[in-house]
Write an enzyme that holds these catalytic residues in place. Structure first.
Site: not given
Length: 657
Positions: A2, A100, A289
């Protein structure tokens, strides 16, 4: 994963406004586009932008304890939260969610700041105590997840990214000249400094408490290299590292969404990927990549490992044009000048991950730092070896073994090696002996600073050295500097968290499990760097899972093109105006004439040095930071009615007659 934002009064202040939190959250929407939360209590406000990974249905923040006296917004993952939850429930705590975040809150309620040492995870925490009227901020041991703060308008303002803090109406952006001077030496600022004057990073392994208008910052974890215990066999050490890596990887697969893995083709990511395939039943998709420029490409090794492990493999191709084109967006997310373009391909890679509907990837960061994988560690060892016999030509030739791509070294050019690697050769007692050449090389780019800017820089700062540093083994001294500066300040920030979260992707790092870190720091140096064999113990462990062409291949540093990304047929349109004498003079950091000469040299394709490349990346990124944050800051739009927002408001206390 977040993003968090908020503010807390340091004195008398007006009530918190939801509009301010909406603006701050809008600035970091990319960190958590799934849900949002706002908490208002008098002059205190908390906000959260959620990327839902665990407990998708009931984990929306902010979250409170049972009686609503504590409120939390949280960024990160606590990988051992199920075990902690059982302990906390046994102590009488009652849960309203399965996430959590609530475990963090109950652990703080139970143990106070000491709870942090119980967490196996990566986190940035903000907890408001409505009774004590205190704000508690904390950050994980190594700084995997970012957290910044500043003072403005009589409040302490914090956020997961600086752009959220700058979205607060009482905080303005101003460049710190000393910070840029540090970046042009160490590749990053020295914590807690940032490029922006007055905006500070909460250092890794620290917590901060705001109470009665006072701000108290304290370490809760410090890295060290204790003396090894009783002598153990290679087999015993390998067995312990094996089990630790398996468990660290297993814990980081805990999620309610699919988890993928980066596969670079090197030892570290291949080991983690092999563990996932060998010890779990998880279906696995891998991502890598491929560079169009063969000097940087490892796609052959990547494809070989993907076939060997049977993963569903995805590749993003990074051309010179791609790197130049996206660099402004990369700088916007990094929020700092950079001496490399390496974050750009990582940004492309996380974009591929997100397009494939993944939110979480496991990666191999940390192995090079804690198990001595970088050429820099070998270079320092050779220099100490050479310093004991400075007249030896054979010892100089060893540099060609670790830097075969540097012109002159592979032909036994003793004069080149003597001139470059011989600087400060005999000063083996210097604390920065391992890094002095790198820092000196980078600092040559300061010749482009303008005279007026140099006058504003102020006295230079040196890295902070912990107690006992002078008694550590030279390898451990070098590791400390690499971990505390390069890993925490640059790699985990500019190249990892910011590039992944720019596309709402969470990275997880088994090698940074604190148990793995503690184990590696107790190892004798010879089990990490044996002669000139890097990551010796890890190679012994990984032979069980990987083919010899992976375990025995030399370390290839992750790099990306610089000069060819900005000049030539694919030159980005923005560059000419950005580096024009007028734009350079207006920003004031660099000498317009010197920059113009560098641009002419690179545009014509003349031979140039690594310092020229670093100077170009540093100048371009500094100009972009100035344009994006100082001369024309435009944060993303604030949250509006179309967003999923949870709002909690504490009613104002009734007025007394």
């Amino acid at each position: 994963m977040c993003g968090v934002v908020g503010f807390c009064a340091l004195g008398e202040a007006a009530p918190a406004r939801a509009e301010t939190l909406r603006a701050m959250l809008g600035a970091i929407r990319h960190r958590g586009p799934d849900q949002f939360g706002i908490y208002l209590d008098g002059p205190t406000g908390l906000g959260n932008a959620r990327l839902s990974i665990i407990d998708l249905s009931t984990g929306q923040q902010p979250i409170s304890n049972e009686d609503g006296t504590l409120w939390i917004v949280f960024n990160g993952e606590i990988f051992n939260h199920p075990e902690l939850r059982l302990e906390l429930e046994a102590r009488g705590h009652r849960y309203a969610t399965s996430c959590d975040t609530e475990t963090v809150l109950h652990a703080y309620e139970e143990f106070g700041p000491d709870c942090l040492s119980r967490f196996n995870g990566q986190f940035a925490i903000a907890i408001w105590d409505t009774v004590k009227r205190t704000l508690f901020l904390a950050r994980d041991r190594l700084g995997v997840r970012p957290l910044f703060y500043a003072q403005g308008g009589g409040s302490l303002v914090f956020g997961s990214e600086i752009k959220a803090i700058l979205a607060h109406p009482d905080v303005a952006a101003e460049a710190d000249p000393g910070a840029l001077d540090e970046i042009f030496t160490y590749w990053s600022t020295l914590s807690p400094r940032t490029f922006f004057k007055g905006v500070r990073e909460l250092p890794p392994g620290h917590h901060l408490l705001v109470r009665d208008g006072q701000v108290a910052l304290e370490p809760w974890w410090e890295m060290g290299f204790p003396e090894p215990g009783p002598v153990r066999s290679l087999a015993d050490c390998a067995a312990e590292l094996r089990e630790l890596l398996i468990d660290a990887t297993r814990l980081r697969l805990r999620a309610d969404v699919p988890v993928g893995a980066y596969l670079s083709g090197g030892l570290d990511s291949s080991t983690i990927t092999a563990i996932i395939r060998t010890f779990t039943s998880n279906p696995l998709e891998t991502f890598s990549i491929a560079f169009d420029d063969p000097a940087f490409d490892e796609s052959g090794f990547q494809a070989s490992m993907a076939r060997s492990l049977g993963t569903r493999h995805h590749v993003v191709h990074a051309s010179h044009a791609d790197i130049g084109r996206i660099f402004p967006e990369v700088v916007w997310h990094a929020e700092t000048p950079m001496m490399r373009t390496s974050p750009a391909p990582m940004f492309l890679l996380s974009g591929l991950v997100r397009r494939k509907d993944f939110k979480v990837v496991l990666t191999g960061e940390g192995a090079d730092e804690f198990l001595a994988g970088y050429d820099l560690f070998k270079e320092a060892r050779i220099r100490r070896f050479w310093a004991a016999r400075p007249d030896s030509k054979l010892r100089q030739d060893l540099f060609g073994r670790i830097y075969p791509w540097i012109a002159g070294l592979t032909q036994g050019n003793a004069s080149y090696a003597s001139a470059f690697f011989g600087m400060g050769l005999s000063d083996t007692g210097a604390r920065d002996y391992s890094h002095a050449i790198r820092w000196r090389t980078t600092a040559r780019a300061k010749r482009f600073f303008s005279p007026g800017f140099v006058e504003r820089v102020g006295p230079a700062r040196s890295p902070a050295y912990p107690e006992g540093f002078d008694g550590w083994d030279p390898l451990h001294q070098a590791q400390f500097l690499e971990i505390s500066i390069f890993l925490s300040q640059y790699l985990l920030s500019s190249q990892s968290d910011r590039m992944a979260m720019g596309h709402s992707v969470e990275g997880r790092f088994p090698f940074l499990d604190y148990r793995v870190v503690d184990f590696c720091n107790r190892l004798p140096p010879g089990l990490k760097l044996r002669g000139l064999t890097e990551k010796f113990l890890l190679k012994e462990v990984s032979r069980e899972w990987l083919p010899p062409e992976i375990t025995d291949r030399p370390k290839q540093p992750f790099r990306a093109p610089i000069q060819r990304a900005f000049f030539g047929p694919s030159a980005p349109e923005y560059l000419e105006e950005l580096l024009s004498p007028a734009a350079i003079a207006d920003a004031g950091y660099f000498n317009p004439r010197a920059v113009d000469q560098l641009v002419a040299k690179l545009r014509q394709g003349h031979a140039h040095s690594e310092t020229d490349d670093m100077a170009l990346a540093g100048i371009v990124s500094t100009q972009l930071v100035h344009r994006q944050f100082l001369s024309g800051f435009k944060p993303s739009p604030a949250l509006d009615g179309s967003d999923d927002i949870k709002v909690v408001t504490v009613p104002a206390a009734p007025q007394q007659d």
